[in-house]
Design a protein around this motif. Structure first.
Motif, PDB file in Angstrom:
ATOM      1  N   TYR A  74       0.839  -1.197   0.000  1.00  0.00           N
ATOM      2  CA  TYR A  74       0.000   0.000   0.000  1.00  0.00           C
ATOM      3  C   TYR A  74       0.877   1.252   0.000  1.00  0.00           C
ATOM      4  CZ  TYR A  74      -2.745   3.796   2.044  1.00  0.00           C
ATOM      5  OH  TYR A  74      -3.320   5.005   2.299  1.00  0.00           O
ATOM      6  N   TYR A  75       1.904   1.251   0.832  1.00  0.00           N
ATOM      7  CA  TYR A  75       2.828   2.383   0.913  1.00  0.00           C
ATOM      8  C   TYR A  75       3.447   2.658  -0.456  1.00  0.00           C
ATOM      9  CZ  TYR A  75       6.929   5.126   2.057  1.00  0.00           C
ATOM     10  OH  TYR A  75       7.887   6.098   2.068  1.00  0.00           O
ATOM     11  N   ILE A  76       3.923   1.617  -1.115  1.00  0.00           N
ATOM     12  CA  ILE A  76       4.542   1.783  -2.436  1.00  0.00           C
ATOM     13  C   ILE A  76       3.521   2.305  -3.440  1.00  0.00           C
ATOM     14  CG2 ILE A  76       5.533   0.499  -4.377  1.00  0.00           C
ATOM     15  CD1 ILE A  76       7.518   1.236  -2.137  1.00  0.00           C
ATOM     16  N   HIS A  77       2.317   1.799  -3.387  1.00  0.00           N
ATOM     17  CA  HIS A  77       1.272   2.277  -4.301  1.00  0.00           C
ATOM     18  C   HIS A  77       1.012   3.769  -4.098  1.00  0.00           C
ATOM     19  CE1 HIS A  77      -2.852   3.153  -5.603  1.00  0.00           C
ATOM     20  NE2 HIS A  77      -2.518   2.390  -6.631  1.00  0.00           N
ATOM     21  N   GLU A  78       1.068   4.227  -2.864  1.00  0.00           N
ATOM     22  CA  GLU A  78       0.849   5.636  -2.558  1.00  0.00           C
ATOM     23  C   GLU A  78       2.017   6.522  -3.001  1.00  0.00           C
ATOM     24  OE1 GLU A  78      -2.135   7.059  -0.833  1.00  0.00           O
ATOM     25  OE2 GLU A  78      -2.642   5.242  -1.950  1.00  0.00           O
ATOM     26  N   HIS A  79       3.065   5.889  -3.534  1.00  0.00           N
ATOM     27  CA  HIS A  79       4.233   6.602  -4.053  1.00  0.00           C
ATOM     28  C   HIS A  79       4.464   6.225  -5.514  1.00  0.00           C
ATOM     29  CE1 HIS A  79       4.718   6.654   0.286  1.00  0.00           C
ATOM     30  NE2 HIS A  79       5.351   7.798   0.107  1.00  0.00           N
ATOM     31  N   SER A  80       3.399   6.128  -6.273  1.00  0.00           N
ATOM     32  CA  SER A  80       3.522   5.702  -7.670  1.00  0.00           C
ATOM     33  C   SER A  80       3.988   6.830  -8.585  1.00  0.00           C
ATOM     34  CB  SER A  80       2.196   5.119  -8.164  1.00  0.00           C
ATOM     35  OG  SER A  80       1.162   6.067  -8.016  1.00  0.00           O
ATOM     36  N   ASN A  81       3.856   8.077  -8.158  1.00  0.00           N
ATOM     37  CA  ASN A  81       4.327   9.208  -8.947  1.00  0.00           C
ATOM     38  C   ASN A  81       5.849   9.321  -8.804  1.00  0.00           C
ATOM     39  OD1 ASN A  81       5.185  12.244  -8.945  1.00  0.00           O
ATOM     40  ND2 ASN A  81       3.302  12.154 -10.166  1.00  0.00           N
ATOM     41  N   ARG A  82       6.542   9.318  -9.930  1.00  0.00           N
ATOM     42  CA  ARG A  82       8.012   9.325  -9.918  1.00  0.00           C
ATOM     43  C   ARG A  82       8.576  10.553  -9.205  1.00  0.00           C
ATOM     44  NH1 ARG A  82      11.153   8.560 -15.417  1.00  0.00           N
ATOM     45  NH2 ARG A  82      10.440   6.449 -15.044  1.00  0.00           N
ATOM     46  N   THR A  83       7.991  11.721  -9.433  1.00  0.00           N
ATOM     47  CA  THR A  83       8.484  12.943  -8.789  1.00  0.00           C
ATOM     48  C   THR A  83       8.313  12.850  -7.276  1.00  0.00           C
ATOM     49  OG1 THR A  83       7.969  14.221 -10.761  1.00  0.00           O
ATOM     50  CG2 THR A  83       8.285  15.456  -8.715  1.00  0.00           C
ATOM     51  N   CYS A  84       7.190  12.332  -6.827  1.00  0.00           N
ATOM     52  CA  CYS A  84       6.959  12.153  -5.391  1.00  0.00           C
ATOM     53  C   CYS A  84       8.027  11.236  -4.793  1.00  0.00           C
ATOM     54  CB  CYS A  84       5.562  11.590  -5.144  1.00  0.00           C
ATOM     55  SG  CYS A  84       5.183  11.298  -3.399  1.00  0.00           S
ATOM     56  N   ARG A  85       8.283  10.106  -5.458  1.00  0.00           N
ATOM     57  CA  ARG A  85       9.316   9.177  -4.967  1.00  0.00           C
ATOM     58  C   ARG A  85      10.676   9.858  -4.912  1.00  0.00           C
ATOM     59  NH1 ARG A  85       7.245   5.695  -8.587  1.00  0.00           N
ATOM     60  NH2 ARG A  85       9.119   5.790  -9.861  1.00  0.00           N
TER      61      ARG A  85
END
Length: 106
Positions: free
Chosen positions: A20-31
């Protein structure tokens, strides 16, 4: 989309939470903003040990500041920190180490 607990329930383990955590960081810029922020937390920690203890106060400001900019402006979601503070922090570090080790794309 990763499965989420039913309303009113919570994840029962970090291993269940992390997808779930990884899914919530699917935007490359956010990551990327998260990774930079976490790296700056390490810099602030080292400066706290070597220059001035005041740098320790910068650690949460830098870490959360970068992360929340990523979520609010790029990912456009609510940070998991608000509901899962410890597991979210653990997720930040796991994602950071997966990225710097080459296991996850920057």
């Amino acid at each position: 989309m990763t499965s989420q607990p039913a309303p009113g329930e919570r994840y029962q383990s970090f291993s269940a939470f992390y997808p779930y955590y990884i899914h919530e960081h699917s935007n490359r810029t956010c990551r990327r903003i998260h990774i930079v922020g976490t790296a700056l937390v390490i810099v602030a920690f080292v400066l706290g040990l070597t220059v001035s203890a005041w740098w320790f106060l910068a650690m949460p400001l830098v870490g959360y500041g970068f992360a929340w900019v990523g979520h609010f402006f790029f990912e456009k979601n609510r940070p998991a920190t608000f509901r899962y503070p410890l597991w979210s922090l653990m997720g930040d570090w796991r994602m950071f180490f997966e990225t710097v080790s080459g296991k996850r794309e920057f």
